[in-house]
Scaffold this motif. Structure first.
Motif, mmCIF file in Angstrom:
data_model
loop_
_atom_site.group_PDB
_atom_site.id
_atom_site.type_symbol
_atom_site.label_atom_id
_atom_site.label_comp_id
_atom_site.label_asym_id
_atom_site.label_seq_id
_atom_site.Cartn_x
_atom_site.Cartn_y
_atom_site.Cartn_z
ATOM 1 N N THR A 68 -5.468 4.165 -12.889
ATOM 2 C CA THR A 68 -4.883 4.406 -14.478
ATOM 3 C C THR A 68 -3.954 5.508 -14.419
ATOM 4 O O THR A 68 -3.278 6.385 -13.523
ATOM 5 C CB THR A 68 -6.228 4.918 -15.060
ATOM 6 N N TYR A 69 -3.491 5.771 -15.829
ATOM 7 C CA TYR A 69 -2.697 6.690 -16.340
ATOM 8 C C TYR A 69 -2.769 7.588 -17.242
ATOM 9 O O TYR A 69 -3.813 7.400 -18.044
ATOM 10 C CB TYR A 69 -1.202 5.745 -16.611
ATOM 11 N N GLY A 70 -2.176 8.888 -17.122
ATOM 12 C CA GLY A 70 -2.405 9.892 -18.027
ATOM 13 C C GLY A 70 -3.307 10.865 -17.064
ATOM 14 O O GLY A 70 -4.027 11.605 -17.812
ATOM 15 N N LYS A 71 -2.941 10.963 -16.080
ATOM 16 C CA LYS A 71 -3.879 11.608 -15.153
ATOM 17 C C LYS A 71 -3.130 13.340 -15.319
ATOM 18 O O LYS A 71 -1.919 13.474 -15.620
ATOM 19 C CB LYS A 71 -3.732 11.459 -13.638
ATOM 20 N N PRO A 83 0.981 -1.346 -0.066
ATOM 21 C CA PRO A 83 0.217 0.053 0.016
ATOM 22 C C PRO A 83 0.859 1.100 -0.112
ATOM 23 O O PRO A 83 1.941 1.200 0.563
ATOM 24 C CB PRO A 83 -0.680 -0.126 1.384
ATOM 25 N N ARG A 84 0.295 2.281 -0.665
ATOM 26 C CA ARG A 84 0.904 3.643 -0.494
ATOM 27 C C ARG A 84 0.003 4.680 -0.731
ATOM 28 O O ARG A 84 -0.876 5.058 -1.467
ATOM 29 C CB ARG A 84 2.218 3.546 -1.915
ATOM 30 N N ALA A 85 0.064 5.656 0.507
ATOM 31 C CA ALA A 85 -0.712 6.642 0.578
ATOM 32 C C ALA A 85 -0.197 8.016 0.190
ATOM 33 O O ALA A 85 -0.654 9.010 -0.161
ATOM 34 C CB ALA A 85 -1.217 6.797 1.917
ATOM 35 N N GLY A 86 1.126 7.899 0.253
ATOM 36 C CA GLY A 86 2.048 9.278 -0.013
ATOM 37 C C GLY A 86 2.049 9.386 -1.561
ATOM 38 O O GLY A 86 1.646 8.717 -2.215
ATOM 39 N N ARG A 87 2.744 10.671 -1.779
ATOM 40 C CA ARG A 87 2.634 11.274 -2.918
ATOM 41 C C ARG A 87 3.700 10.281 -3.929
ATOM 42 O O ARG A 87 4.818 10.083 -3.594
ATOM 43 C CB ARG A 87 3.195 12.607 -3.062
ATOM 44 N N THR A 88 3.283 10.033 -5.190
ATOM 45 C CA THR A 88 4.071 9.608 -6.231
ATOM 46 C C THR A 88 3.626 9.914 -7.615
ATOM 47 O O THR A 88 2.586 10.717 -7.729
ATOM 48 C CB THR A 88 3.992 7.912 -6.193
ATOM 49 N N MET A 89 4.420 9.911 -8.558
ATOM 50 C CA MET A 89 4.206 9.997 -9.994
ATOM 51 C C MET A 89 4.128 8.964 -10.824
ATOM 52 O O MET A 89 4.782 8.120 -10.456
ATOM 53 C CB MET A 89 5.472 11.091 -10.347
ATOM 54 N N GLU A 90 3.544 9.228 -11.856
ATOM 55 C CA GLU A 90 3.068 8.139 -12.701
ATOM 56 C C GLU A 90 4.369 7.297 -13.146
ATOM 57 O O GLU A 90 4.342 6.181 -13.267
ATOM 58 C CB GLU A 90 2.151 8.687 -13.919
ATOM 59 N N TRP A 91 5.561 7.943 -13.410
ATOM 60 C CA TRP A 91 6.779 7.277 -14.017
ATOM 61 C C TRP A 91 7.508 6.575 -12.866
ATOM 62 O O TRP A 91 8.021 5.663 -13.027
ATOM 63 C CB TRP A 91 7.581 8.209 -14.551
ATOM 64 N N GLY A 110 -0.989 16.339 -14.808
ATOM 65 C CA GLY A 110 0.189 16.452 -14.179
ATOM 66 C C GLY A 110 1.172 15.203 -14.004
ATOM 67 O O GLY A 110 2.089 15.027 -13.178
ATOM 68 N N PHE A 111 0.453 13.937 -14.276
ATOM 69 C CA PHE A 111 1.054 12.755 -14.248
ATOM 70 C C PHE A 111 1.246 12.635 -12.814
ATOM 71 O O PHE A 111 2.316 11.626 -12.425
ATOM 72 C CB PHE A 111 2.280 12.655 -15.177
ATOM 73 N N GLU A 112 0.203 12.975 -11.943
ATOM 74 C CA GLU A 112 0.482 12.814 -10.266
ATOM 75 C C GLU A 112 -0.329 11.643 -9.847
ATOM 76 O O GLU A 112 -1.637 11.600 -10.152
ATOM 77 C CB GLU A 112 0.402 13.948 -9.468
ATOM 78 N N ASN A 113 0.153 10.599 -9.096
ATOM 79 C CA ASN A 113 -0.751 9.661 -8.706
ATOM 80 C C ASN A 113 -1.506 9.819 -7.266
ATOM 81 O O ASN A 113 -0.982 10.914 -6.617
ATOM 82 C CB ASN A 113 0.135 8.462 -8.249
ATOM 83 N N GLY A 114 -2.644 9.492 -7.067
ATOM 84 C CA GLY A 114 -3.039 9.503 -5.656
ATOM 85 C C GLY A 114 -2.669 7.956 -5.108
ATOM 86 O O GLY A 114 -1.956 7.389 -5.523
ATOM 87 N N ALA A 115 -3.199 7.765 -3.808
ATOM 88 C CA ALA A 115 -3.164 6.580 -3.052
ATOM 89 C C ALA A 115 -3.550 5.466 -3.899
ATOM 90 O O ALA A 115 -4.287 5.460 -4.750
ATOM 91 C CB ALA A 115 -3.700 6.548 -1.847
ATOM 92 N N PHE A 116 -2.765 4.362 -3.573
ATOM 93 C CA PHE A 116 -3.146 3.056 -4.223
ATOM 94 C C PHE A 116 -2.580 1.784 -3.457
ATOM 95 O O PHE A 116 -2.012 2.154 -2.340
ATOM 96 C CB PHE A 116 -2.165 2.974 -5.504
#
Length: 255
Positions: free
Chosen positions: A238-241, A205-213, A243-249
């Motif tokens: 999914t991808y292509g959000k 699990p990861r709640a902290g900030r990550t980028m799509e790359w 700013g290419f910034e992820n949420g928690a996953f």
């Protein structure tokens, strides 16, 4: 059982191996960091390895846009569209700079319609290469040769969890406390996805900030191995959000 990589995965693997050689040259010589605008560290290894990857992808997969971390940091962001590559030439820069453990990776992920369909994760200091595609399955290469990968079903006696070594957070800790966890380890970079793909772990699990790359390549390998990655609420990741910034996953093995 020994296996052979399919041609397109072999091409991706060769590009990652070439970039990994650049990273290791700097690692063995000792690298100094500079700070980017977002205060994250960058080194000559990041930038030189990225150029190797960009040249390799242009030759092997011409015409497919590439969104790469250091190019994006410099304000050069490709128009992604429905089909593109995401590149992190050195994931785990903090582990790279510490010079211990070797838990840093070269990441190349291919996206189609928001889904990571193919990817390669190479941990050059550990000599471990992970590749996978939805069409061909997942594979690992190390000192024992090439073998197929399969994520495992959750064990009845409890899960093996893996989480971030450099970026712990309270939400992740709370989730793990709510589950039956028989073992918990931390790891750097996208290796965490690969540990779930190999069956060495069951949940990441990861709640902290990550980028799509940061996530695309490992996500692709895990999907190819039969696992999955979802948002915290179970909806598709999914991808292509913007700013290419992820949420928690949450990344998991087989269900």
């Amino acid at each position: 059982m020994s296996a052979t990589l399919p041609p397109e995965l072999e091409r991706l693997a060769r590009i990652a191996l070439a970039a990994g050689a650049v990273v290791m040259r700097h690692y063995e010589a000792g690298a100094a960091a500079r700070l980017k605008a977002d205060a994250s560290p960058v080194t000559d290894a990041d930038e030189e390895a990225e150029q190797v990857i960009l040249a390799g992808l242009a030759a092997a997969f011409p015409g497919i846009p590439v969104v790469a971390e250091e190019e994006a940091a410099a304000g050069r962001v490709a128009e992604a569209g429905a089909h593109f590559f995401l590149v992190d030439p050195l994931d785990g820069t903090k582990e790279f700079l510490r010079g211990t453990g070797g838990e840093f990776t070269v990441n190349i992920g291919e996206i189609r319609d928001g889904v990571p369909v193919r990817g390669v994760v190479f941990a050059p200091a550990l000599g471990r290469l992970f590749v996978g595609s939805l069409a061909d399955g997942a594979f690992a290469q190390d000192g024992d040769g090439t073998r197929r990968l399969a994520a495992r079903l959750p064990p009845a006696d409890g899960l093996v969890a893996v989480s971030s070594k450099s970026h712990p957070d309270a939400k992740t800790a709370a989730l793990l406390e709510s589950l039956t966890i028989k073992a918990h380890r931390t790891a750097g970079s996208s290796l965490k996805f690969c540990l779930v793909a190999t069956g060495e772990a069951d949940i990441y699990p990861r709640a902290g900030r990550t980028m799509e790359w940061d996530t695309a390549a490992g996500h692709a390998v895990l999907l190819a191995a039969g696992g999955n990655v979802t948002r915290w609420d179970g909806t598709p990741f999914t991808y292509g959000k913007p700013g290419f910034e992820n949420g928690a996953f949450i990344a998991k093995g087989r269900r």
